[in-house]
Design a protein around this motif. Sequence first.
Motif, PDB file in Angstrom:
ATOM      1  N   VAL A  76      29.373  38.827  37.548  1.00  0.00           N
ATOM      2  CA  VAL A  76      29.274  40.135  37.151  1.00  0.00           C
ATOM      3  C   VAL A  76      29.137  41.111  38.590  1.00  0.00           C
ATOM      4  N   ASN A  77      28.610  40.354  39.369  1.00  0.00           N
ATOM      5  CA  ASN A  77      28.548  41.127  40.633  1.00  0.00           C
ATOM      6  C   ASN A  77      29.885  41.392  41.408  1.00  0.00           C
ATOM      7  N   SER A  79      32.016  43.820  39.090  1.00  0.00           N
ATOM      8  CA  SER A  79      31.537  45.330  39.229  1.00  0.00           C
ATOM      9  C   SER A  79      31.581  45.881  40.427  1.00  0.00           C
ATOM     10  N   SER A  80      31.658  45.233  41.528  1.00  0.00           N
ATOM     11  CA  SER A  80      31.558  46.012  42.812  1.00  0.00           C
ATOM     12  C   SER A  80      32.739  46.164  43.666  1.00  0.00           C
ATOM     13  N   CYS A 101      36.526  44.739  42.459  1.00  0.00           N
ATOM     14  CA  CYS A 101      37.663  44.429  42.100  1.00  0.00           C
ATOM     15  C   CYS A 101      38.599  45.604  41.870  1.00  0.00           C
TER      16      CYS A 101
END
Length: 108
Positions: A99-100, A103-104, A106
Amino acid sequence: MCARRAADVSVGRPTGKSLLFAAITLAFFTFNGLSLLGKSRVSYVLIAIFAFLPLLGSFAGAVHLLALLMTGRIASSLSDTMASVVALLQTIVIVALLVNLFSSGCPR
């Protein structure tokens, strides 16, 4: 022949197959590390694919913890319980890292 090969492995000498897998793994991580520096979309997809492989196993261990809880064997088989707790924690860590990652940074 088989006894000689087993003796080679037990002594600690790496076989050709293990050296090949080590070289492939090193090349994969090097390629992905360098691709992530450049924010390549291919590297994000490859990391997602290879992260889902251990995620399946750790999720199965977490489900085993649920089965131990439902059958009441959670206290009687302590080694299974501890292995399942570690698998649950590993599942949580893998999901949090994915998730990190997505979300940051990609690329779109």
